[in-house]
Design a protein around this motif. Structure first.
Motif, mmCIF file in Angstrom:
data_model
loop_
_atom_site.group_PDB
_atom_site.id
_atom_site.type_symbol
_atom_site.label_atom_id
_atom_site.label_comp_id
_atom_site.label_asym_id
_atom_site.label_seq_id
_atom_site.Cartn_x
_atom_site.Cartn_y
_atom_site.Cartn_z
ATOM 1 N N SER A 122 -6.675 0.855 0.588
ATOM 2 C CA SER A 122 -5.625 1.969 0.421
ATOM 3 C C SER A 122 -6.237 3.328 0.127
ATOM 4 O O SER A 122 -6.041 4.412 0.692
ATOM 5 C CB SER A 122 -4.372 1.603 -0.598
ATOM 6 N N TYR A 123 -7.302 3.299 -0.687
ATOM 7 C CA TYR A 123 -7.952 4.434 -1.116
ATOM 8 C C TYR A 123 -8.761 4.928 -0.181
ATOM 9 O O TYR A 123 -8.895 6.182 0.286
ATOM 10 C CB TYR A 123 -8.478 4.241 -2.366
ATOM 11 N N ASP A 160 -8.490 4.387 3.151
ATOM 12 C CA ASP A 160 -7.532 5.057 4.187
ATOM 13 C C ASP A 160 -6.890 6.303 3.917
ATOM 14 O O ASP A 160 -6.990 7.262 4.471
ATOM 15 C CB ASP A 160 -6.125 3.977 4.296
ATOM 16 N N TYR A 167 -1.328 8.878 -1.253
ATOM 17 C CA TYR A 167 -0.664 9.129 -0.031
ATOM 18 C C TYR A 167 0.370 10.275 -0.173
ATOM 19 O O TYR A 167 0.853 10.839 0.775
ATOM 20 C CB TYR A 167 0.035 7.825 0.250
ATOM 21 N N LYS A 204 -6.717 -4.757 -1.096
ATOM 22 C CA LYS A 204 -5.707 -3.843 -0.583
ATOM 23 C C LYS A 204 -5.970 -2.542 -1.448
ATOM 24 O O LYS A 204 -5.727 -1.400 -0.795
ATOM 25 C CB LYS A 204 -4.183 -4.509 -1.160
#
Length: 209
Positions: free
Chosen positions: A65-66, A68, A16, A61
């Motif tokens: 996350s990766y 996203d 991120y 999760k």
């Protein structure tokens, strides 16, 4: 008029943080913001636990996350390959500090992020980070002397100061003492930069004042 100053905490192993760079640099170009980049080297086992301790819920999760973050990367034509193992980003973090003092920060910053997420750079190998610095015109000998000298104490002091402010993840931006965590908070940060007085109202209503 004094330029608005925003402190940015980042870590090269954070997906991120990688995808937030474009918007952050645009703050300089669009709003005349002065960015102060500092490392906040994530200690993965400390907040994610060891691999053996991680539950199926945790791995769902992580996979999300990766995925996203990769959506944001694809929108910017960035290559993002999943990390192959857990990394200690200390060398790359202090490389950031060294690069700032030797006038090669922007090139170093973009090179390290791009090469790491393309599986072309080992963040935790001193020779690899020295190689990046040399390729940009810096001195590997001076960098390694810094690493073996004051770098650790300076790095740890920066982390301690960040945590005293309330920092816990990256990217975190600090403006007028207010923290904004995550690239999805950059628009809110822009609002504060344009209207600093809005902070007192927003924070006051948050705490019922």
């Amino acid at each position: 008029m004094e330029r608005p100053q925003v402190r940015v905490y980042t870590d090269y192993k954070s997906p991120y943080a990688f995808v937030a760079n474009k918007q952050l640099f645009e703050l300089e170009e669009t709003y005349g913001v002065e960015l102060e980049w500092l490392p906040y080297t994530l200690r993965i086992p400390e907040f994610m636990g060891t691999v053996e301790e991680r539950t199926p819920h945790f791995w769902r999760k992580v996979r999300y996350s990766y995925m996203d973050a990769r959506r944001f990367a694809n929108a910017q034509d960035l290559v993002m390959k999943g990390p192959r193992r857990i990394y200690d980003a200390f060398y790359s973090s202090v490389g950031m500090l060294f690069a700032q003092r030797h006038g090669i920060f922007r090139s170093y910053h973009e090179t390290v992020f791009a090469r790491f997420w393309n599986h072309d750079l080992e963040l935790d190998e001193l020779s690899a980070i020295s190689g990046v610095i040399t390729s940009l015109g810096g001195s590997a000998a001076e960098f390694e002397a810094y690493v073996h000298g004051p770098a650790r104490a300076e790095h740890d002091r920066i982390i301690d100061d960040a945590e005293a402010l309330g920092v816990f993840g990256v990217p975190t931006m600090v403006f007028n003492g207010e923290l904004f965590w995550g690239g999805d908070r950059i628009d809110m940060l822009v609002e504060r930069i344009q209207n600093p007085q809005s902070a007192a109202k927003a924070l006051g209503s948050r705490y019922g004042k």
